[in-house]
Write a protein that holds these residues in place. Sequence first.
Motif, PDB file in Angstrom:
ATOM      1  N   VAL A 221       3.672  59.178 -11.163  1.00 49.72           N
ATOM      2  CA  VAL A 221       3.701  58.374  -9.937  1.00 49.72           C
ATOM      3  C   VAL A 221       2.299  57.841  -9.667  1.00 49.72           C
ATOM      4  O   VAL A 221       1.374  58.608  -9.365  1.00 49.72           O
ATOM      5  CB  VAL A 221       4.186  59.200  -8.725  1.00 49.72           C
ATOM      6  CG1 VAL A 221       4.365  58.279  -7.520  1.00 49.72           C
ATOM      7  CG2 VAL A 221       5.489  59.928  -9.039  1.00 49.72           C
ATOM      8  N   CYS A 222       2.131  56.524  -9.799  1.00 51.42           N
ATOM      9  CA  CYS A 222       0.854  55.866  -9.537  1.00 51.42           C
ATOM     10  C   CYS A 222       1.095  54.368  -9.520  1.00 51.42           C
ATOM     11  O   CYS A 222       2.230  53.909  -9.690  1.00 51.42           O
ATOM     12  CB  CYS A 222      -0.196  56.225 -10.594  1.00 51.42           C
ATOM     13  SG  CYS A 222       0.216  55.694 -12.278  1.00 51.42           S
ATOM     14  N   ASP A 223       0.040  53.604  -9.307  1.00 51.77           N
ATOM     15  CA  ASP A 223       0.127  52.147  -9.390  1.00 51.77           C
ATOM     16  C   ASP A 223       0.331  51.773 -10.853  1.00 51.77           C
ATOM     17  O   ASP A 223      -0.546  51.978 -11.685  1.00 51.77           O
ATOM     18  CB  ASP A 223      -1.169  51.535  -8.841  1.00 51.77           C
ATOM     19  CG  ASP A 223      -1.135  50.016  -8.813  1.00 51.77           C
ATOM     20  OD1 ASP A 223      -0.213  49.417  -9.393  1.00 51.77           O
ATOM     21  OD2 ASP A 223      -2.057  49.425  -8.220  1.00 51.77           O
ATOM     22  N   ASN A 224       1.485  51.219 -11.162  1.00 51.34           N
ATOM     23  CA  ASN A 224       1.792  50.891 -12.548  1.00 51.34           C
ATOM     24  C   ASN A 224       1.221  49.539 -12.976  1.00 51.34           C
ATOM     25  O   ASN A 224       1.302  49.183 -14.150  1.00 51.34           O
ATOM     26  CB  ASN A 224       3.308  50.888 -12.771  1.00 51.34           C
ATOM     27  CG  ASN A 224       3.685  50.896 -14.237  1.00 51.34           C
ATOM     28  OD1 ASN A 224       3.201  51.741 -14.991  1.00 51.34           O
ATOM     29  ND2 ASN A 224       4.540  49.966 -14.655  1.00 51.34           N
ATOM     30  N   ASP A 225       0.637  48.802 -12.036  1.00 52.10           N
ATOM     31  CA  ASP A 225       0.223  47.431 -12.321  1.00 52.10           C
ATOM     32  C   ASP A 225      -1.280  47.247 -12.501  1.00 52.10           C
ATOM     33  O   ASP A 225      -1.730  46.173 -12.903  1.00 52.10           O
ATOM     34  CB  ASP A 225       0.707  46.500 -11.202  1.00 52.10           C
ATOM     35  CG  ASP A 225       2.218  46.530 -11.039  1.00 52.10           C
ATOM     36  OD1 ASP A 225       2.907  46.586 -12.073  1.00 52.10           O
ATOM     37  OD2 ASP A 225       2.704  46.503  -9.889  1.00 52.10           O
ATOM     38  N   ASN A 226      -2.067  48.297 -12.184  1.00 54.01           N
ATOM     39  CA  ASN A 226      -3.521  48.161 -12.238  1.00 54.01           C
ATOM     40  C   ASN A 226      -4.173  49.423 -12.787  1.00 54.01           C
ATOM     41  O   ASN A 226      -3.646  50.528 -12.622  1.00 54.01           O
ATOM     42  CB  ASN A 226      -4.088  47.879 -10.840  1.00 54.01           C
ATOM     43  CG  ASN A 226      -3.537  46.599 -10.245  1.00 54.01           C
ATOM     44  OD1 ASN A 226      -3.936  45.511 -10.643  1.00 54.01           O
ATOM     45  ND2 ASN A 226      -2.615  46.720  -9.305  1.00 54.01           N
ATOM     46  N   ILE A 227      -5.325  49.252 -13.439  1.00 49.69           N
ATOM     47  CA  ILE A 227      -6.105  50.387 -13.928  1.00 49.69           C
ATOM     48  C   ILE A 227      -7.383  50.473 -13.095  1.00 49.69           C
ATOM     49  O   ILE A 227      -8.145  49.501 -13.035  1.00 49.69           O
ATOM     50  CB  ILE A 227      -6.473  50.220 -15.413  1.00 49.69           C
ATOM     51  CG1 ILE A 227      -5.201  50.043 -16.262  1.00 49.69           C
ATOM     52  CG2 ILE A 227      -7.261  51.438 -15.903  1.00 49.69           C
ATOM     53  CD1 ILE A 227      -5.478  49.787 -17.727  1.00 49.69           C
ATOM     54  N   PRO A 228      -7.645  51.596 -12.431  1.00 47.45           N
ATOM     55  CA  PRO A 228      -8.834  51.708 -11.572  1.00 47.45           C
ATOM     56  C   PRO A 228     -10.115  51.915 -12.375  1.00 47.45           C
ATOM     57  O   PRO A 228     -10.087  52.188 -13.570  1.00 47.45           O
ATOM     58  CB  PRO A 228      -8.523  52.940 -10.717  1.00 47.45           C
ATOM     59  CG  PRO A 228      -7.637  53.768 -11.586  1.00 47.45           C
ATOM     60  CD  PRO A 228      -6.800  52.800 -12.383  1.00 47.45           C
ATOM     61  N   HIS A 229     -11.263  51.801 -11.699  1.00 45.56           N
ATOM     62  CA  HIS A 229     -12.555  52.097 -12.302  1.00 45.56           C
ATOM     63  C   HIS A 229     -12.659  53.596 -12.584  1.00 45.56           C
ATOM     64  O   HIS A 229     -11.909  54.420 -12.038  1.00 45.56           O
ATOM     65  CB  HIS A 229     -13.686  51.660 -11.378  1.00 45.56           C
ATOM     66  CG  HIS A 229     -13.830  50.168 -11.277  1.00 45.56           C
ATOM     67  ND1 HIS A 229     -14.655  49.437 -12.096  1.00 45.56           N
ATOM     68  CD2 HIS A 229     -13.241  49.264 -10.439  1.00 45.56           C
ATOM     69  CE1 HIS A 229     -14.577  48.155 -11.784  1.00 45.56           C
ATOM     70  NE2 HIS A 229     -13.736  48.025 -10.781  1.00 45.56           N
ATOM     71  N   SER A 230     -13.619  53.966 -13.426  1.00 44.77           N
ATOM     72  CA  SER A 230     -13.777  55.365 -13.837  1.00 44.77           C
ATOM     73  C   SER A 230     -14.362  56.217 -12.715  1.00 44.77           C
ATOM     74  O   SER A 230     -14.956  55.711 -11.753  1.00 44.77           O
ATOM     75  CB  SER A 230     -14.678  55.460 -15.060  1.00 44.77           C
ATOM     76  OG  SER A 230     -16.022  55.191 -14.711  1.00 44.77           O
ATOM     77  N   ASN A 231     -14.232  57.534 -12.869  1.00 46.13           N
ATOM     78  CA  ASN A 231     -14.836  58.469 -11.917  1.00 46.13           C
ATOM     79  C   ASN A 231     -16.330  58.189 -11.755  1.00 46.13           C
ATOM     80  O   ASN A 231     -16.844  58.125 -10.629  1.00 46.13           O
ATOM     81  CB  ASN A 231     -14.647  59.909 -12.401  1.00 46.13           C
ATOM     82  CG  ASN A 231     -13.239  60.419 -12.215  1.00 46.13           C
ATOM     83  OD1 ASN A 231     -12.633  60.211 -11.178  1.00 46.13           O
ATOM     84  ND2 ASN A 231     -12.726  61.101 -13.221  1.00 46.13           N
ATOM     85  N   LYS A 232     -17.029  58.058 -12.865  1.00 47.26           N
ATOM     86  CA  LYS A 232     -18.477  57.845 -12.795  1.00 47.26           C
ATOM     87  C   LYS A 232     -18.807  56.534 -12.101  1.00 47.26           C
ATOM     88  O   LYS A 232     -19.725  56.479 -11.261  1.00 47.26           O
ATOM     89  CB  LYS A 232     -19.089  57.866 -14.191  1.00 47.26           C
ATOM     90  CG  LYS A 232     -20.605  57.665 -14.192  1.00 47.26           C
ATOM     91  CD  LYS A 232     -21.212  57.881 -15.558  1.00 47.26           C
ATOM     92  CE  LYS A 232     -22.704  57.570 -15.571  1.00 47.26           C
ATOM     93  NZ  LYS A 232     -23.461  58.315 -14.558  1.00 47.26           N
ATOM     94  N   GLU A 233     -18.090  55.467 -12.426  1.00 47.09           N
ATOM     95  CA  GLU A 233     -18.345  54.175 -11.790  1.00 47.09           C
ATOM     96  C   GLU A 233     -18.140  54.257 -10.276  1.00 47.09           C
ATOM     97  O   GLU A 233     -18.966  53.770  -9.498  1.00 47.09           O
ATOM     98  CB  GLU A 233     -17.438  53.102 -12.392  1.00 47.09           C
ATOM     99  CG  GLU A 233     -17.787  52.730 -13.819  1.00 47.09           C
ATOM    100  CD  GLU A 233     -16.741  51.834 -14.458  1.00 47.09           C
ATOM    101  OE1 GLU A 233     -17.105  51.066 -15.367  1.00 47.09           O
ATOM    102  OE2 GLU A 233     -15.550  51.919 -14.064  1.00 47.09           O
ATOM    103  N   VAL A 234     -17.049  54.881  -9.865  1.00 52.26           N
ATOM    104  CA  VAL A 234     -16.739  54.972  -8.439  1.00 52.26           C
ATOM    105  C   VAL A 234     -17.750  55.850  -7.719  1.00 52.26           C
ATOM    106  O   VAL A 234     -18.338  55.459  -6.698  1.00 52.26           O
ATOM    107  CB  VAL A 234     -15.308  55.512  -8.222  1.00 52.26           C
ATOM    108  CG1 VAL A 234     -15.077  55.818  -6.739  1.00 52.26           C
ATOM    109  CG2 VAL A 234     -14.279  54.512  -8.723  1.00 52.26           C
ATOM    110  N   PHE A 235     -17.988  57.042  -8.245  1.00 52.37           N
ATOM    111  CA  PHE A 235     -18.850  57.980  -7.528  1.00 52.37           C
ATOM    112  C   PHE A 235     -20.324  57.596  -7.611  1.00 52.37           C
ATOM    113  O   PHE A 235     -21.086  57.882  -6.683  1.00 52.37           O
ATOM    114  CB  PHE A 235     -18.593  59.404  -8.001  1.00 52.37           C
ATOM    115  CG  PHE A 235     -17.269  59.947  -7.543  1.00 52.37           C
ATOM    116  CD1 PHE A 235     -17.027  60.138  -6.196  1.00 52.37           C
ATOM    117  CD2 PHE A 235     -16.260  60.230  -8.436  1.00 52.37           C
ATOM    118  CE1 PHE A 235     -15.814  60.613  -5.746  1.00 52.37           C
ATOM    119  CE2 PHE A 235     -15.028  60.711  -8.009  1.00 52.37           C
ATOM    120  CZ  PHE A 235     -14.807  60.903  -6.654  1.00 52.37           C
ATOM    121  N   ASP A 236     -20.723  56.947  -8.674  1.00 53.50           N
ATOM    122  CA  ASP A 236     -22.091  56.414  -8.717  1.00 53.50           C
ATOM    123  C   ASP A 236     -22.270  55.359  -7.632  1.00 53.50           C
ATOM    124  O   ASP A 236     -23.313  55.326  -6.944  1.00 53.50           O
ATOM    125  CB  ASP A 236     -22.388  55.807 -10.087  1.00 53.50           C
ATOM    126  CG  ASP A 236     -22.804  56.850 -11.116  1.00 53.50           C
ATOM    127  OD1 ASP A 236     -22.893  58.040 -10.744  1.00 53.50           O
ATOM    128  OD2 ASP A 236     -23.019  56.470 -12.282  1.00 53.50           O
TER     129      ASP A 236
END
Length: 283
Positions: A221-236
């Motif tokens: 169960v998640c957004d099937n239409d998009n791929i999010p940025h990585s953990n490092k990219e987001v938290f940085d």
Amino acid sequence: MHIFVLGMGHVGKALAAQLRASGHRVTGSTTTPGKVDGLLDHADDVVVLKGSETEKLHAAAAGCDAIIVTVAPDVKKTKTIEERHEHYHEVLVKSCHSARLACPHVIFLSSFSVYGDGGNEEGPVSETTPTANKEEPSSRYYQEAEQEVLSNTEGCVLRFPDMYGAPGDLSFEERVALCHQYFGGKAIFSADAPLYAIHFEDVVNAVRHALVENLRGVFNVCDNDNIPHSNKEVFDAICVAAEMAPLEFLDQIKAPLKKISAARIYATGYKVSHADPNAHLFQ
């Protein structure tokens, strides 16, 4: 139907209230006696028990048509690897074991951590992707809990990414601060894995959908239409904006390094309604 909601946290409360409003009878559970009166605003009955208390759960859920297991580990009780093993096993595996003995129709809220890094197979991670990382407590005990539920033919496992947006829930910025406060700025997850996240309302809607549609087996169960940025990219990005030191990623809880497919549950008519909460960081 008579539904038993094991664990009356944010998801459990919202789910119980919606199910009762739809005409179902709902019994909920809590481990804290002082919370019973408040929880009766959301459920018809509330019992005090732990999921590991098999006999109590069996008695409390007698006659129920389904048990929904919403319990989740408390991160503050998992500072060491030893604590994680003990706590995850107690909360996840024992709860699902008790639930599947009490009722054949169990819906369990599981985690994407069961996939490890997603393996080397071509294409996105799907429900047929082998589970992995069987030694890390989060992954290991979610897998064992799933096996308990799926040992009954009516069992349903919903695999979710990290949840956000519940009332009083920590923002992603607050999660970074908590990581610095409790864990010395060390994050136990993977740096390069896409940071999939799901709003708690989408979680509630997915569970209701699984119940109404009588889904069985495993569903991402998640957004099937998009791929999010990585953990490092987001938290940085969060650390830069908040003037905090960057996190150190320990890669203990591995997560898929590629797209996760939710095509199977989308094919049944479900779709998430909330966009990626961290997309604004990159606009």
